[in-house]
Scaffold this motif. Structure first.
Motif, PDB file in Angstrom:
ATOM      1  N   LEU A  25     -15.774 -30.591-109.645  1.00 19.97           N
ATOM      2  CA  LEU A  25     -16.882 -31.544-109.625  1.00 19.97           C
ATOM      3  C   LEU A  25     -16.394 -32.986-109.714  1.00 19.97           C
ATOM      4  CD1 LEU A  25     -19.516 -29.775-111.898  1.00 19.97           C
ATOM      5  CD2 LEU A  25     -19.621 -30.113-109.428  1.00 19.97           C
ATOM      6  N   PHE A  26     -15.448 -33.260-110.613  1.00 18.11           N
ATOM      7  CA  PHE A  26     -14.973 -34.625-110.779  1.00 18.11           C
ATOM      8  C   PHE A  26     -14.065 -35.059-109.642  1.00 18.11           C
ATOM      9  CE2 PHE A  26     -16.109 -34.212-115.362  1.00 18.11           C
ATOM     10  CZ  PHE A  26     -16.989 -35.272-115.381  1.00 18.11           C
ATOM     11  N   HIS A  27     -13.447 -34.110-108.953  1.00 16.80           N
ATOM     12  CA  HIS A  27     -12.610 -34.465-107.816  1.00 16.80           C
ATOM     13  C   HIS A  27     -13.455 -35.069-106.699  1.00 16.80           C
ATOM     14  CE1 HIS A  27      -9.079 -34.457-105.359  1.00 16.80           C
ATOM     15  NE2 HIS A  27      -9.696 -33.785-104.416  1.00 16.80           N
ATOM     16  N   GLU A  28     -14.697 -34.611-106.569  1.00 20.43           N
ATOM     17  CA  GLU A  28     -15.597 -35.097-105.535  1.00 20.43           C
ATOM     18  C   GLU A  28     -16.585 -36.138-106.052  1.00 20.43           C
ATOM     19  OE1 GLU A  28     -15.256 -34.165-102.389  1.00 20.43           O
ATOM     20  OE2 GLU A  28     -13.572 -32.900-102.986  1.00 20.43           O
ATOM     21  N   ALA A  29     -16.507 -36.506-107.315  1.00 15.43           N
ATOM     22  CA  ALA A  29     -17.475 -37.431-107.918  1.00 15.43           C
ATOM     23  C   ALA A  29     -17.309 -38.846-107.363  1.00 15.43           C
ATOM     24  CB  ALA A  29     -17.307 -37.447-109.431  1.00 15.43           C
ATOM     25  N   PRO A  30     -18.409 -39.585-107.304  1.00 20.07           N
ATOM     26  CA  PRO A  30     -18.350 -40.952-106.761  1.00 20.07           C
ATOM     27  C   PRO A  30     -17.893 -41.986-107.792  1.00 20.07           C
ATOM     28  CG  PRO A  30     -20.603 -40.420-107.287  1.00 20.07           C
ATOM     29  CD  PRO A  30     -19.784 -39.168-107.566  1.00 20.07           C
ATOM     30  N   PHE A  31     -16.845 -41.691-108.544  1.00 23.58           N
ATOM     31  CA  PHE A  31     -16.267 -42.625-109.494  1.00 23.58           C
ATOM     32  C   PHE A  31     -15.077 -43.309-108.831  1.00 23.58           C
ATOM     33  CE2 PHE A  31     -17.740 -39.305-112.647  1.00 23.58           C
ATOM     34  CZ  PHE A  31     -18.842 -40.033-113.058  1.00 23.58           C
ATOM     35  N   PRO A  32     -14.693 -44.469-109.336  1.00 22.08           N
ATOM     36  CA  PRO A  32     -13.444 -45.071-108.838  1.00 22.08           C
ATOM     37  C   PRO A  32     -12.267 -44.125-109.081  1.00 22.08           C
ATOM     38  CG  PRO A  32     -14.690 -46.661-110.113  1.00 22.08           C
ATOM     39  CD  PRO A  32     -15.375 -45.331-110.271  1.00 22.08           C
ATOM     40  N   ARG A  33     -11.262 -44.225-108.248  1.00 19.23           N
ATOM     41  CA  ARG A  33     -10.123 -43.300-108.294  1.00 19.23           C
ATOM     42  C   ARG A  33      -9.454 -43.276-109.660  1.00 19.23           C
ATOM     43  NH1 ARG A  33      -5.770 -43.572-103.644  1.00 19.23           N
ATOM     44  NH2 ARG A  33      -7.582 -42.758-102.576  1.00 19.23           N
TER      45      ARG A  33
END
Length: 57
Positions: A25-33
């Motif tokens: 889930l976090f790999h595809e999350a729209p957070f900064p790298r």
């Protein structure tokens, strides 16, 4: 004592599965790298398990 060992084993397997799902889930999350990297590094058991699903090329 045997029951404690069984419950501990089940909790360990559940934790590994939960960490793999959260990693996906976090790999595809729209957070900064950088934030994604910090979140993924803090998950337990992530580095010892292969990714749940591979990203399309």
């Amino acid at each position: 004592m045997i029951l404690v060992a069984i419950v501990a084993e089940l909790l360990e397997e559940y934790t590994v599965l939960l960490a793999r799902v959260l990693e996906h889930l976090f790999h595809e999350a729209p957070f900064p790298r950088r934030i994604r990297f910090l979140i993924l590094r803090s998950l337990p058991f992530v580095s010892s398990t292969p990714p749940l699903l591979r990203a399309p090329a």
